[in-house]
Design an enzyme around this catalytic site. Structure first.
Site, PDB file in Angstrom:
ATOM      1  CG  ASP A 111      -0.289  -0.264   2.531  1.00 40.18           C
ATOM      2  OD1 ASP A 111       0.809   0.280   2.767  1.00 40.18           O
ATOM      3  OD2 ASP A 111      -0.857  -1.032   3.335  1.00 40.18           O
ATOM      4  CG  HIS A 126       4.084 -10.247   0.021  1.00 42.74           C
ATOM      5  ND1 HIS A 126       3.196 -10.541   1.038  1.00 42.74           N
ATOM      6  CD2 HIS A 126       4.972 -11.276   0.003  1.00 42.74           C
ATOM      7  CE1 HIS A 126       3.542 -11.679   1.613  1.00 42.74           C
ATOM      8  NE2 HIS A 126       4.615 -12.140   1.006  1.00 42.74           N
ATOM      9  CB  CYS A 159       1.656  -2.577 -23.158  1.00 44.17           C
ATOM     10  SG  CYS A 159       3.302  -2.134 -23.721  1.00 44.17           S
ATOM     11  N   GLY A 199       1.777  -6.307  13.387  1.00 42.67           N
ATOM     12  CA  GLY A 199       0.593  -6.489  12.560  1.00 42.67           C
ATOM     13  C   GLY A 199       0.689  -7.606  11.548  1.00 42.67           C
ATOM     14  CB  SER A 200       2.920  -9.934  10.351  1.00 39.70           C
ATOM     15  OG  SER A 200       3.002 -11.104   9.547  1.00 39.70           O
ATOM     16  CB  SER A 201      -1.430 -13.634  11.231  1.00 44.03           C
ATOM     17  OG  SER A 201      -1.395 -13.742   9.812  1.00 44.03           O
ATOM     18  CG  ASN A 225      -0.179  -9.950  15.209  1.00 45.96           C
ATOM     19  OD1 ASN A 225      -0.401  -9.127  14.326  1.00 45.96           O
ATOM     20  ND2 ASN A 225      -0.555 -11.205  15.117  1.00 45.96           N
TER      21      ASN A 225
END
Length: 257
Positions: A111, A126, A159, A199-201, A225
């Site tokens: 984001d 990612h 494109c 904030g990551s599982s 978390n």
């Protein structure tokens, strides 16, 4: 000891660890951006994967065979990201980086909120929405001129050289992580002396293995978390609260004000 005092002690201990560390690295996941209004993927009641099969809408094969379906699914998420603003957790990490207490942020998010908050050393394992790549000629382009027509009119990016469909440079299921960024993330995890997971599982491999890599090399581990993770029992501090509250508290403990 009361729960509030236990929590305050945890914040103080986290701050002490960071203050005594020379190389603190942060790993963030979707939970750091949900306070900014961006839905996560795996929450039991509100996660995107509760409503969609990821292999039907967000896999590399799904994109190749039906990019229209992917872009239809992605459109409200891109709109949410465009309307979002960095929250106090992003800002707190940026302040700690500016003060020299954080050396790198490894994020599973695409984001861009860490960068918009002012963080400079961000590893997006990612991928990113800032660029797109043609599926035919592999030209990479800046996403800026395509974003508004897509959000407002649903126009699929194509494109300008070969009319091939442009794919956002986010990592889909079945796709390799960006090699250079992933190597840097592994190196940061090996050489850090403290890792903060915010904030990551820690449910998505291979990124979920980075905290284990860090502590196996002698690093402290601070977990922030709201849900439990596989590695909580090896952490120095576990703060099971909203990251948008916890990180500012830790930041104030370190920087004052």
């Amino acid at each position: 000891m009361s729960a509030p005092q236990q929590f305050k002690s945890g914040v103080q201990l986290a701050a002490e660890i960071i203050l005594s560390s020379r190389n603190t690295v942060v790993l963030t996941g979707a939970g750091i951006s949900t306070p900014s209004g961006i839905p996560d993927f795996r929450s039991p009641t509100s996660g995107l994967w509760e409503r969609y099969d990821p292999f039907e809408v967000a896999s590399l094969n799904a994109f190749r065979y039906n990019p229209d379906k992917f872009y239809k699914w992605m459109r409200p998420l891109v709109r949410d990201i465009g309307a979002a603003h960095p929250n106090p957790a992003h800002i707190g990490l940026s302040r700690l980086e500016s003060a020299g207490y954080i050396k790198a942020i490894i994020t599973q998010n695409f984001d861009g909120l860490h960068q918009r908050a002012g963080s400079n050393h961000v590893l997006e394992v990612h991928g990113t929405l800032r660029t797109l790549t043609c599926t035919k000629c592999y030209q990479q382009v800046d996403a800026t001129e395509y974003t508004y027509p897509y959000i407002e009119g649903g126009i699929i990016p194509r494109c300008d050289k070969c009319e091939g469909v442009l794919k956002p440079d986010v990592i889909l299921f079945g796709e390799q992580l960006p090699a250079r960024t992933w190597l840097q993330a592994q190196e940061q995890s090996r050489k850090c002396d403290t890792m903060i997971v915010a904030g990551s599982s820690l449910e998505v491999l291979p990124v979920a293995g980075l905290p284990r890599r860090a502590i196996d090399h002698g690093a402290h581990l601070i977990m922030i978390n709201q849900s439990e993770t596989y590695i909580d029992n090896r952490a120095d501090v576990v703060l099971s609260h909203d990251v948008a509250q916890v990180i500012p508290w830790i930041t104030r403990e370190i920087l004052g004000g």
